[in-house]
Design an enzyme around this catalytic site. Sequence first.
Site, short mmCIF file in Angstrom:
data_model
loop_
_atom_site.label_atom_id
_atom_site.label_comp_id
_atom_site.label_asym_id
_atom_site.label_seq_id
_atom_site.Cartn_x
_atom_site.Cartn_y
_atom_site.Cartn_z
N CYS A 81 0.87 -1.18 0.00
CA CYS A 81 0.00 0.00 0.00
C CYS A 81 0.90 1.23 0.00
CB CYS A 81 -0.90 0.00 1.23
SG CYS A 81 -2.10 1.33 1.21
N GLU A 124 -4.92 -8.24 -3.51
CA GLU A 124 -5.24 -8.05 -2.09
C GLU A 124 -4.45 -6.88 -1.54
OE1 GLU A 124 -3.78 -9.22 2.16
OE2 GLU A 124 -2.68 -8.90 0.29
N ARG A 171 -8.75 -10.51 10.57
CA ARG A 171 -7.83 -9.87 9.62
C ARG A 171 -8.65 -9.30 8.48
NH1 ARG A 171 -2.37 -10.49 9.68
NH2 ARG A 171 -1.18 -9.95 7.82
N ARG A 173 -9.00 -7.34 5.07
CA ARG A 173 -8.25 -6.99 3.86
C ARG A 173 -9.23 -6.75 2.72
NH1 ARG A 173 -4.94 -6.40 7.14
NH2 ARG A 173 -2.79 -7.16 7.24
#
Length: 415
Positions: A81, A124, A171, A173
Amino acid sequence: MQQVRVCELFAGVGGFRLGLEKTGHYKVVWSNQWEPSTKTQHASKVYEARFGKTGHSNTNIEEVPTSAIPDFDLLVGGFPCQDYSVATSLKNSKGLLGKKGVLWWSIHRILSEKKNKPKYLFLENVDRLLKSPSNQRGRDFAVMLRSLSDLGYAVEWRVINAAEYGMPQRRRRVFFLAYHESTALFKKIENSDPKTWIVKEGTLSEAFPVSISPQNSTTFELDVDLVSVSEHFNTEKEKALSPFLNSGVCVGGKVTTIKTMPSFDGNRTLLGDILENGTASPELYIDAADLPKWQYLKGAKKEIRKTNAGFEYHYSEGSMVFPDALDQPSRTIITGEGGKSPSRFKHVVQTSKGLRRLSPVELERLNMFPDNHTLLEGIPDAKRAFFMGNALVVGIVEQIGSVLFQKISQIEEPL
């Protein structure tokens, strides 16, 4: 039907590959893993040890010519990212370029230069991608969607929290799939009602069912000019929220986005279910002398602190559950999970022998990797923990990959 040929970028220790290969329908023909900040390429070594060296590249992807990558049907990867702003507009056939070192543009370059473009993408990222950067919320994702539209892809995305579908770790995502305009799936999404696709007909909603909050949906068009998207997206109001909700589609630059909620009533795996019983290493146990430091770091704080320059400020934070609850899915694993030093964010569990940190095997289990996938001579436990902090939950990839293959098979697209 033959196996789908896969190119795995930013491969890490192979989470995407494990999930896809578990379905039996995918074959990785080329992979790349390069860690720029380290001399020893630990993750690449693990990848090669598990999957072999054939077709694996351990070179900076920015320096790999597209011609060196064999043709493939599906591109997968969990890319970093970063700041996706468009840096320059070129007057030649290359079109637009982003900043050097921003790895999204390596994906873009491969998609642009491949004569036989991949039919599908499966990517992802952390969920903050949908709302970054902070001064222009949603711009980075808008740049990606516009650039994929320009390359002939329709996109669907979803933020998925693994624990909400019975997996052992909380988690979150964002996963997104893209379909090239040459495929029957592109035509299917193009001719579908966007909301129906997001909630019922899409690959992601079939893999991970949802219900919707009907009030929360937005439709808007992205500017056709990528530089304009980069410079002007969501700048009208100061501190505006990102328009991207947790689910959506983008076809031809037209975005439909909806807030969805998970719909799941299956079995759930909890932190207690994945623990090694009696086999965890003695060095994981917390020394009584260190316990006060752990308690302080995990506890609530209201105190005055000083900056290096001597400026005093009020600092406060809430308490963490300590030790971690065994009857819940685990908190998100982070890259700093390894090592003995007390930490606010490392997991600590209560066992019959006392309090201890999680083992590398337990961290692998929380991401649904096979036991000891990362065990290799010369790889310290702290590095194994780092791998899992960077990895994805294999079960999510497996479920999405399974439904994607089903869809490809149903509409019989020859690969």
